[in-house]
Design an enzyme around this catalytic site. Structure first.
Site, PDB file in Angstrom:
ATOM      1  N   HIS A 136      56.399  30.635  58.412  1.00  0.00           N
ATOM      2  CA  HIS A 136      56.200  31.845  59.220  1.00  0.00           C
ATOM      3  C   HIS A 136      55.227  32.772  58.489  1.00  0.00           C
ATOM      4  O   HIS A 136      54.979  32.646  57.284  1.00  0.00           O
ATOM      5  CB  HIS A 136      57.533  32.550  59.442  1.00  0.00           C
ATOM      6  N   CYS A 138      52.049  32.094  65.083  1.00  0.00           N
ATOM      7  CA  CYS A 138      52.246  33.335  64.321  1.00  0.00           C
ATOM      8  C   CYS A 138      51.025  33.669  63.469  1.00  0.00           C
ATOM      9  O   CYS A 138      50.640  34.841  63.357  1.00  0.00           O
ATOM     10  CB  CYS A 138      53.491  33.242  63.462  1.00  0.00           C
ATOM     11  N   ASP A 184      56.263  41.696  63.123  1.00  0.00           N
ATOM     12  CA  ASP A 184      56.581  40.272  63.299  1.00  0.00           C
ATOM     13  C   ASP A 184      56.099  39.826  64.679  1.00  0.00           C
ATOM     14  O   ASP A 184      56.471  40.434  65.689  1.00  0.00           O
ATOM     15  CB  ASP A 184      58.083  40.048  63.179  1.00  0.00           C
TER      16      ASP A 184
END
Length: 596
Positions: A509, A376, A530
Site C-alpha cells: 500500500h 493506490c 489514504d
C-alpha cells in the site's frame, strides 16, 4: 545320579538336569574357536567350522561322523571330554585354547540331538591304525565340501573372496563377515577381503590415505566398516536376483521409480507455475486488462445485480472513454479544499498540540471501480501533482492531473528516456493495459522525466521501541518545519507550509503524508491521505461537526506504522537539463538514501 555331559556336573534328578542344560548351556552364545564369529546356533557353527576352517581342521584334527546312537555315549575313559557338547568333542590340539574359547562351545540347540550325525573332533595321532579311518574321514570331508560348493537349482551364491559356493544367501553373508572380521583383526598385514592400498595424491593435495577396495566393483572405501556395508549391498542385490527377481524386474522397478520422480517433478513445476500466476494476478501482471476493462466489468456486474440501470451504465461508459481519450482524470474521485479545512480546524482545536505543520493545498483522489485493489500508487501520484500544479516553479508538469492510463504512459515515456532501466525490465517496459502496482522508484522516474528534483529515502528497519520508525517521524518533521523556521522569528503554532505532500510507500500500500503534529512531550504523529477513503468520507473534513472524527482517522502514531520497511519520495525543486541527464544516468543503478 545324572551327570551333565558338557560340564560333568552331577544333578540329583532328570528334571534338574533338563533345567541345568537349559539355563547353563542352551541359552549361552555359541562362538567359533578359530575366529571371532559368535551368536549363532549349533548347526550354523558346525557348518561354519567345516566351511571356513576346513584347512585348519584337516591339519590339526581328525573328523569323524558318528551315528546318532553313539552321540550320547561317554568317552572310553568313562569321563566326558572337556569340550564335548551333545556328542561333539573338541580336545586341545597341539596348543592350549583359551578359557573363553573352551566355554563358547558348551551349548547347542535341541535340533542338534535329532541330526543324523554329528562331527567329533579328536586328537590326531599319526599311527597306522588310524590311516584307514583318516582316509574315510577325508573322503567324507571332500564329498561334503563338494556338496557345499556345487550350485543347485534353487540358487548358488559364490563367495567373492574365496572359492566357496553357498546355496543360502544368509550363510554367504555370515561367511563374508568372517573374512571382514579377520581383516580387522590382522590390520597392517595383507587383508583377505579387498585390497588395502595407499591412495595416491588426490585433487585436494592430500596423500597417504588408506583405502579399502571392493573385490566386486573396485570401489575404494575409507574404512573396513564401510567396505563391509558396501559388500552387503552387493550380496543383497545378488540374493534378490537369485530369489526370482531377474535383472529385467530390477530394470522395471528402476523405470517405475524414474517415472514416479518425473511425475513428481512435473507436478512441482505445475505448482510453481500456478503460484507464479497467482503472484502475477496479485500484482496486475496477468494480462487480464487494465483500468478500462476493470471499470467495464464492475459496471456490468452492478447492472446484473440491479444496482445500476442500463442507461446509467452506457452514460458512465461514454464518460470513461472520453476521459481516457483526453488523458485527463474525470475528477469524480477528487475532493478539494481539504488542507484549508484542516488549517481552520487546528486554529480552533490545537490545545493538545504545541506545533502543527501542514503541506500546501492538495486534492484527495480516491480509488474508483476501475483501479480498486491496485491503483493506490497512481492516486497518490495524482495527489502530489495536484499540489505541484499550484506552484509556479513546476511549470513543466502537465496542465491538468492525468488519468491512470495516462500516468502509466508517462512512466513508460520516462523509461524510454533511460530512467530506472532495472525497474522497467521488471515490468517488461509495459504498464498500459495492465493492473501493475507501482512504487517509489516509478514515482521518482516520472518526476525526473519532468525535471522535478526528488529524493527517495529508505527507512529499511525499525529505529524505535516496539518495531516503530521514530527516525522517519523525525525526518518528516524536519522536512515540513525547515521552511517555516526561515519565514518567521517566532513561527505560529499552526503552520501551512508551501511544500508538497510526501509520497509514503510500504509493502502492499501507499499513502500521502500531508502534515505532522507535535505534542508537549515531544511525541509526533502524522496526518495521512489514504486513497482508500471514499470521497464521501473525505468530505467530512469540510464540516465542523465531523472534522474531528475524520482527523482521528487520518492521524497515525508511531505504533500505527509498524511495517518492516518504509520508503518516502519528496519533491524538492526543479532540475536543470544537466542535472536531469545526470539523474537519469545515475538511475541505472538507483540507490535510495538509507536511514539509519
Amino acid at each position: 545320579m545324572p551327570v551333565c555331559e558338557i560340564c560333568c556336573e552331577e544333578l540329583p534328578s532328570e528334571t534338574e538336569m533338563r533345567t541345568h542344560l537349559l539355563l547353563s548351556h542352551m541359552e549361552n552364545v555359541m562362538a567359533c574357536p578359530f575366529c571371532s564369529l559368535s551368536g549363532v546356533s549349533y548347526d550354523e557353527l558346525s557348518f561354519h567350522i567345516n566351511a571356513a576352517h576346513i584347512e585348519k581342521d584337516c591339519k590339526d584334527m581328525n573328523v569323524t561322523v558318528i551315528d546318532s546312537e553313539q552321540k550320547n555315549s561317554p568317552p572310553a575313559s568313562g569321563h566326558p571330554s572337556p569340550f564335548q557338547a551333545n556328542g561333539m568333542a573338541m580336545p586341545i590340539t597341539g596348543t592350549t585354547l583359551s578359557q573363553e574359547t573352551s566355554t563358547s562351545l558348551k551349548s547347542s540347540p535341541p535340533a542338534a540331538a535329532r541330526a543324523n550325525g554329528v562331527i567329533k573332533l579328536v586328537r590326531t595321532t599319526q599311527t597306522a591304525s588310524t590311516n584307514s579311518r583318516r582316509e574315510r574321514e577325508d573322503g567324507h570331508q571332500k564329498s561334503k565340501q563338494k556338496r557345499i560348493s556345487s550350485p543347485i537349482k534353487e540358487g548358488c551364491f559364490p563367495c567373492p573372496m574365496c572359492s566357496l559356493v553357498f546355496n543360502d544367501c544368509f550363510m554367504l553373508q555370515e561367511h563374508v563377515e568372517l573374512h571382514l572380521q579377520d581383516q580387522d583383526m590382522t590390520e597392517g598385514a595383507s587383508p583377505d577381503v579387498g585390497t588395502l592400498t595407499e591412495a595416491s595424491s588426490t585433487s585436494n593435495g592430500r596423500s597417504g590415505v588408506l583405502r579399502y577396495e571392493c573385490p566386486m566393483c573396485s570401489l575404494s572405501c575409507s574404512s573396513s566398516t564401510s567396505l563391509q556395508e558396501h559388500v552387503e549391498l552387493h550380496l543383497e542385490y545378488g540374493s534378490a536376483s537369485a530369489t526370482g527377481h531377474s535383472p529385467g524386474d530390477l530394470t522395471l522397478a528402476r523405470k517405475l521409480q524414474e517415472e514416479e520422480e518425473q511425475k513428481w517433478r512435473e507436478a512441482e513445476g505445475r505448482r510453481e507455475a500456478e503460484n507464479f500466476k497467482k503472484l502475477q494476478k496479485q500484482f496486475g501482471l496477468d494480462n487480464s486488462g487494465g483500468y478500462c476493462k476493470q471499470m467495464e466489468r464492475n459496471m456490468e456486474r452492478a447492472v446484473s445485480r440491479g444496482q445500476m440501470v442500463p442507461a446509467e451504465f452506457h452514460r458512465k461508459r461514454v464518460e470513461m472513454l472520453e476521459s481516457l481519450a483526453s488523458g485527463m482524470d474525470d475528477g469524480r474521485s477528487k475532493t478539494s479544499g481539504l488542507m484549508e479545512a484542516l488549517y481552520r480546524y487546528y486554529q480552533r482545536n490545537a490545545s493538545d498540540f504545541t506545533r502543527v505543520w501542514l503541506c500546501a493545498e492538495t486534492d484527495h483522489y480516491s480509488s474508483s471501480e476501475g483501479d480498486k485493489g491496485w491503483g493506490c500508487g497512481y492516486r497518490n501520484f495524482q495527489m502530489l501533482l495536484s499540489s505541484l500544479h499550484r506552484m509556479e516553479q513546476y511549470s513543466l508538469l502537465p496542465v491538468s492531473v492525468p488519468s491512470i492510463p495516462r500516468v502509466q504512459a508517462m512512466i513508460e515515456e520516462a523509461w524510454a528516456q533511460g530512467a530506472d532501466p532495472q525497474g522497467a525490465s521488471q515490468f517488461k517496459h509495459r504498464l498500459q493495459g495492465t493492473r501493475a502496482w507501482i512504487g517509489a522508484t516509478e514515482i521518482y522516474a516520472v518526476l525526473t522525466s519532468f525535471s522535478v528534483k526528488s529524493r527517495i529515502v529508505d527507512f529499511h528497519k525499525p529505529t524505535g521501541p516496539g518495531d516503530t520508525h521514530l527516525r522517519m517521524f523525525e525526518w518528516v518533521k524536519q522536512y515540513f518545519s525547515r521552511s517555516a523556521s526561515r519565514s518567521a522569528r517566532l513561527p505560529p503554532k499552526v503552520v501551512q507550509t508551501t511544500l508538497p505532500p510526501i509520497y509514503l510507500q510500504h509493502q502492499g500500500h501507499s499513502r500521502s503524508i500531508v502534515g505532522v503534529e507535535q505534542k508537549g512531550n515531544g511525541n509526533l504523529s502524522l496526518l495521512l491521505f489514504d486513497p482508500g477513503f471514499a470521497p464521501g468520507e473525505m468530505r467530512r473534513l469540510l464540516s465542523q461537526d465531523t472534522v474531528a472524527t475524520m482527523v482521528r482517522r487520518m492521524r497515525k502514531l508511531p505504533g500505527g506504522l509498524k511495517h518492516r520497511q518504509y520508503q518516502v519520495v519528496a519533491a524538492e525543486g526543479v532540475l536543470t537539463p544537466e542535472e536531469k541527464r545526470s539523474c537519469i544516468l545515475n538511475s541505472r543503478t538507483l540507490c535510495a538514501e538509507k536511514i539509519p
